[in-house]
Design a protein around this motif. Structure first.
Motif, PDB file in Angstrom:
ATOM      1  N   ALA A 135     -85.232  45.532  26.959  1.00  0.00           N
ATOM      2  CA  ALA A 135     -84.295  46.625  26.744  1.00  0.00           C
ATOM      3  C   ALA A 135     -85.073  47.893  26.424  1.00  0.00           C
ATOM      4  O   ALA A 135     -86.017  47.863  25.635  1.00  0.00           O
ATOM      5  CB  ALA A 135     -83.339  46.294  25.603  1.00  0.00           C
ATOM      6  N   LEU A 172     -81.789  48.160  30.927  1.00  0.00           N
ATOM      7  CA  LEU A 172     -82.360  46.824  30.964  1.00  0.00           C
ATOM      8  C   LEU A 172     -83.241  46.715  32.200  1.00  0.00           C
ATOM      9  O   LEU A 172     -82.783  46.961  33.321  1.00  0.00           O
ATOM     10  CB  LEU A 172     -81.282  45.744  30.994  1.00  0.00           C
ATOM     11  CG  LEU A 172     -80.675  45.350  29.651  1.00  0.00           C
ATOM     12  CD1 LEU A 172     -79.676  44.214  29.822  1.00  0.00           C
ATOM     13  CD2 LEU A 172     -81.753  44.929  28.649  1.00  0.00           C
ATOM     14  N   ARG A 202     -78.282  41.063  24.076  1.00  0.00           N
ATOM     15  CA  ARG A 202     -79.304  41.943  23.494  1.00  0.00           C
ATOM     16  C   ARG A 202     -80.091  41.222  22.411  1.00  0.00           C
ATOM     17  O   ARG A 202     -81.324  41.318  22.345  1.00  0.00           O
ATOM     18  CB  ARG A 202     -78.620  43.201  22.924  1.00  0.00           C
ATOM     19  CG  ARG A 202     -79.599  44.195  22.294  1.00  0.00           C
ATOM     20  CD  ARG A 202     -80.528  44.773  23.328  1.00  0.00           C
ATOM     21  NE  ARG A 202     -81.575  45.570  22.719  1.00  0.00           N
ATOM     22  CZ  ARG A 202     -82.742  45.086  22.301  1.00  0.00           C
ATOM     23  NH1 ARG A 202     -82.998  43.786  22.428  1.00  0.00           N
ATOM     24  NH2 ARG A 202     -83.642  45.885  21.767  1.00  0.00           N
ATOM     25  N   ARG A 233     -71.934  40.922  34.513  1.00  0.00           N
ATOM     26  CA  ARG A 233     -72.191  42.353  34.587  1.00  0.00           C
ATOM     27  C   ARG A 233     -71.546  42.882  35.863  1.00  0.00           C
ATOM     28  O   ARG A 233     -71.696  42.285  36.932  1.00  0.00           O
ATOM     29  CB  ARG A 233     -73.700  42.653  34.621  1.00  0.00           C
ATOM     30  CG  ARG A 233     -74.407  42.397  33.285  1.00  0.00           C
ATOM     31  CD  ARG A 233     -73.995  43.445  32.265  1.00  0.00           C
ATOM     32  NE  ARG A 233     -74.866  43.487  31.110  1.00  0.00           N
ATOM     33  CZ  ARG A 233     -74.674  42.793  29.995  1.00  0.00           C
ATOM     34  NH1 ARG A 233     -73.641  41.974  29.906  1.00  0.00           N
ATOM     35  NH2 ARG A 233     -75.498  42.903  28.977  1.00  0.00           N
ATOM     36  N   ASP A 263     -77.109  49.204  30.898  1.00  0.00           N
ATOM     37  CA  ASP A 263     -76.313  48.238  30.146  1.00  0.00           C
ATOM     38  C   ASP A 263     -75.165  48.977  29.471  1.00  0.00           C
ATOM     39  O   ASP A 263     -75.384  49.812  28.593  1.00  0.00           O
ATOM     40  CB  ASP A 263     -77.207  47.546  29.107  1.00  0.00           C
ATOM     41  CG  ASP A 263     -76.542  46.347  28.468  1.00  0.00           C
ATOM     42  OD1 ASP A 263     -75.669  45.729  29.106  1.00  0.00           O
ATOM     43  OD2 ASP A 263     -76.906  46.020  27.323  1.00  0.00           O
TER      44      ASP A 263
END
Length: 202
Positions: free
Chosen positions: A129, A153, A99, A70, A89
């Protein structure tokens, strides 16, 4: 290493190997005490705020681990409380492996690196989430994010561990290197001009 991180990471099989290799005494005391989540302190919050990337690990229904990178502007991973992290996200390749894994198992591991200072922070937690909260998503979307945010998230931190710098290569971001080189070039040009002036005057 924090007590809670050890409680989560030191399974019976891990403890058996620690015993076989003589490190169980050093680590054994970390298993004592209540199973309370570690609070994110000032040092952790500062380190997290400076990061522009991290690695996120989840586990799928088939038992296979999955690690995803990320990235974003520094501070895109935000400290929301002493036990909570969050980030927007962004839309990627639309495989949705992370996910989907979270629907099966909410346990996650975050790995944050600072190669320039040879420092790393490992975080264990539980993630969820949030798909339908535009206000939260907007609050978590960092200015200058390189993509379209799809969901928020949220990570409830259980434990963390700072690692020693052993075996971490020292690497520097490209912009920092370019800035340093620019400063050096400017200084070289100044010295060359000064040298030319002294030669002309001599």
């Amino acid at each position: 290493m924090s007590r809670r991180f050890a409680q989560l990471a030191f399974s019976p099989a891990v403890r058996r190997h620690q015993h076989e290799h003589g490190s169980d005494r050093a680590y054994g005391r970390m298993l004592e005490g209540p199973a309370a989540a570690d609070p994110i302190g000032p040092a952790e919050a500062e380190f997290i705020a400076e990061r522009d990337s991290f690695y996120l690990a989840t586990v799928g229904e088939n038992g296979w681990p999955y690690i995803q990178h990320r990235g974003g502007p520094a501070g895109f991973l935000k400290v929301l409380g002493e036990h909570t992290l969050g980030f927007a996200d962004l839309r990627g390749n639309r495989q949705y492996i992370t996910r989907g894994n979270l629907d099966h198992d909410d346990r996650v591991s975050l790995f944050l690196m600072d190669y320039a200072h040879r420092t790393r922070l490992k975080i264990l937690g539980r993630a969820r989430a949030v798909e339908d909260d535009p206000g939260l998503l907007a609050a978590l979307t960092a200015e200058g994010s390189p993509g379209r945010p799809e969901r928020a998230l949220i990570v409830d931190v259980e434990g963390f561990d700072w690692n020693c710098p052993q075996h971490i290569p020292q690497l520097f971001p490209r912009d920092a290197v370019e800035q340093a080189l620019g400063t050096l070039r400017t200084r070289v040009e100044e010295l060359e001009r000064e040298n030319a002036r002294l030669r002309a005057a001599g």
